[in-house]
Design a protein around this motif. Structure first.
Motif, mmCIF file in Angstrom:
data_model
loop_
_atom_site.group_PDB
_atom_site.id
_atom_site.type_symbol
_atom_site.label_atom_id
_atom_site.label_comp_id
_atom_site.label_asym_id
_atom_site.label_seq_id
_atom_site.Cartn_x
_atom_site.Cartn_y
_atom_site.Cartn_z
ATOM 1 N N UNK A 180 46.282 47.742 43.142
ATOM 2 C CA UNK A 180 45.671 46.407 43.222
ATOM 3 C C UNK A 180 46.224 45.551 42.085
ATOM 4 N N UNK A 181 46.758 44.384 42.445
ATOM 5 C CA UNK A 181 47.484 43.567 41.471
ATOM 6 C C UNK A 181 46.722 42.337 41.010
ATOM 7 N N UNK A 182 45.546 42.089 41.586
ATOM 8 C CA UNK A 182 44.825 40.907 41.141
ATOM 9 C C UNK A 182 43.593 40.630 41.974
ATOM 10 N N UNK A 183 42.811 39.654 41.519
ATOM 11 C CA UNK A 183 41.533 39.333 42.147
ATOM 12 C C UNK A 183 41.234 37.853 41.974
ATOM 13 N N UNK A 184 41.123 37.156 43.095
ATOM 14 C CA UNK A 184 40.721 35.741 43.097
ATOM 15 C C UNK A 184 39.309 35.628 43.651
ATOM 16 N N UNK A 227 55.421 46.563 38.209
ATOM 17 C CA UNK A 227 55.990 45.280 37.764
ATOM 18 C C UNK A 227 54.941 44.176 37.805
ATOM 19 N N UNK A 228 54.130 44.134 38.855
ATOM 20 C CA UNK A 228 53.096 43.108 38.934
ATOM 21 C C UNK A 228 52.015 43.316 37.886
ATOM 22 N N UNK A 266 50.966 54.174 42.869
ATOM 23 C CA UNK A 266 51.719 53.040 42.330
ATOM 24 C C UNK A 266 53.194 53.220 42.640
ATOM 25 N N UNK A 267 53.917 52.121 42.586
ATOM 26 C CA UNK A 267 55.359 52.096 42.785
ATOM 27 C C UNK A 267 55.952 51.196 41.715
ATOM 28 N N UNK A 279 47.647 41.304 35.586
ATOM 29 C CA UNK A 279 46.679 41.345 36.677
ATOM 30 C C UNK A 279 46.162 39.930 36.920
ATOM 31 N N UNK A 280 46.227 39.488 38.179
ATOM 32 C CA UNK A 280 45.808 38.127 38.505
ATOM 33 C C UNK A 280 44.295 37.997 38.354
ATOM 34 N N UNK A 281 43.864 37.241 37.393
ATOM 35 C CA UNK A 281 42.437 36.980 37.170
ATOM 36 C C UNK A 281 42.175 35.535 37.579
ATOM 37 N N UNK A 282 41.702 35.353 38.820
ATOM 38 C CA UNK A 282 41.649 33.997 39.341
ATOM 39 C C UNK A 282 40.364 33.633 40.037
ATOM 40 N N UNK A 283 40.310 32.374 40.476
ATOM 41 C CA UNK A 283 39.146 31.853 41.184
ATOM 42 C C UNK A 283 39.631 30.878 42.250
#
Length: 414
Positions: A355-359, A35-36, A29-30, A41-45
């Protein structure tokens, strides 16, 4: 198309092994990844319908869809773009964030801006700047174009031209983006693209990955392949990674030899090789959508059409099947197998700090395949979390469970 495949292999051999090894010896991580993650965490579709209550029930907070080309050559706003903005507002007003995918090269060409000419840069920059300014308050993130390196999205650009096409948009949009996330994506590792994008990474908040293991190319794939490619991207770019597309087909089975012979007979063929000398005639019998993609990916060269139709993943479309090799071991192409896939993979993704999110691809099953146009083709019709009537499938509840855990953890930290 053959050149794109060759490039994938050569640059993969050059960059993949050393960066995968490197990923185990660098920090996971950095400040940027933290920060993201703190932002959420992007929880998307991808490609949602306006099922707002059901989306909310599924713990989905982001939605991802494409931006139509915004302006006419005269500088007037196009009707499709106006409708897009209204749609974004309908999501934003209900608390959802939109990951907006900017127009592809062919959309620029259709609107008089040719990215292959010396004059193209000003038009691309002007369009990028307009979007960055005009969509403030309506979108939460930009993905610049889509899957450069994949012929269907890249042609007629070369990969070098495509990287420049991405890069100057990132450079233009970065100082105008406000708190909107900005990045680009690749289908799989696409090592040359990321090498070419190195001068522009300073203008990106994230790098996106689209990966479909066990669903295409007639081969099996292990679940650990997701982490391997994510690790490669992290080591190669040093940027937080967002899974911009991933999913698993919830239905489909291999055809028997007899069933395949029947499909061939419907096109007047006894065996596949019979199509080679009459490939134009065979193509003319395919659904119009299918013809378009074969001709597009073949670059208008009839000599390539046979291999595309029978020696690439389009073969599954032709026979309307999922081959017996196309799967992740332990995850059958069934509604239950799809649910198990999401239950297991989302948890694995969240455990990777970079990993910052998942669509998820995608919200709903489709009545017809978007590539071959056939209703009984499983390849592009059974990806949804809900069926064609909007009823939740087992995968909906798996996603709800995993995204709910992520949201609960964030709430507990706050």
């Amino acid at each position: 198309m053959e050149e794109f495949v060759k490039t994938q292999i050569l640059y993969g051999l050059k960059y993949l092994p050393k960066n995968l090894i490197k990923s185990y010896f660098i920090p996971k991580e950095t400040a940027a990844t933290r920060a993201l993650r703190e932002r959420g965490f992007l929880c998307g579709v991808c490609h949602p319908h306006e099922d707002f209550d059901l989306l909310r029930e599924g713990e989905i907070q982001w939605v991802r869809f494409d931006i139509p080309f915004p302006l006419t050559p005269a500088g007037e706003e196009q009707p499709g773009y106006t409708a897009f903005k209204a749609r974004c507002k309908s999501y934003a007003d209900r608390g959802f964030s939109v990951m907006a995918v900017t127009p592809f090269p062919d959309a620029f060409l259709a609107n008089g801006i040719d990215p292959r000419t010396p004059e193209w840069e000003a038009g691309v920059r002007r369009t990028a700047a307009f979007l960055a300014k005009d969509l403030q308050g309506l979108v939460g993130g930009f993905q610049i174009s889509n899957e450069m390196g994949q012929p269907k999205f890249t042609l007629p650009l070369t990969l070098d031209e495509a990287a420049r096409f991405l890069g100057i948009q990132a450079e233009t949009m970065y100082p105008l983006r406000g708190d909107v996330l900005l990045g680009y994506n690749s289908a799989g590792p696409e090592a040359k693209l990321h090498a070419l994008m190195r001068p522009y990474l300073k203008y990106c908040d994230y790098v996106g990955l689209d990966l479909y293991v066990g669903c295409f190319n007639g081969v099996a794939g292990p679940m650990w392949l997701f982490e391997a490619v994510l690790r490669f991207l992290w080591a190669m770019t040093g940027k937080p990674v967002v899974m911009q597309e991933f999913g698993y087909i919830s239905g489909g089975a291999p055809k028997t030899r007899a069933q395949k012979r029947e499909v061939l007979r419907s096109y007047g063929l006894k065996k596949e090789t019979d199509a080679r000398p009459i490939i134009e005639d065979v193509l003319s019998r395919l659904p119009e959508t299918f013809q378009h993609f074969i001709r597009h990916d073949g670059g208008g060269d009839p000599a390539r059409y046979f291999n595309l139709l029978f020696r690439s993943d389009y073969r599954q479309h032709f026979y309307r099947e999922i081959s017996r090799f196309t799967k992740i071991p332990g995850y059958p192409h069934t509604p239950e197998g799809q649910a198990k896939f999401y239950d297991d993979l989302i948890a694995r993704l969240y455990r990777l700090p970079f990993v910052a999110g998942a669509n998820i691809y995608c919200w709903s099953d489709s009545p017809r395949c978007g590539y071959c146009g056939q209703a009984d083709c499983p390849v592009e019709t059974r990806w949804g979390l809900v069926d064609c009537d909007g009823r939740p499938k087992p995968s909906f509840y798996a996603v709800k469970r995993q995204f709910g855990k992520i949201r609960a953890e964030k709430n507990a930290r706050e």
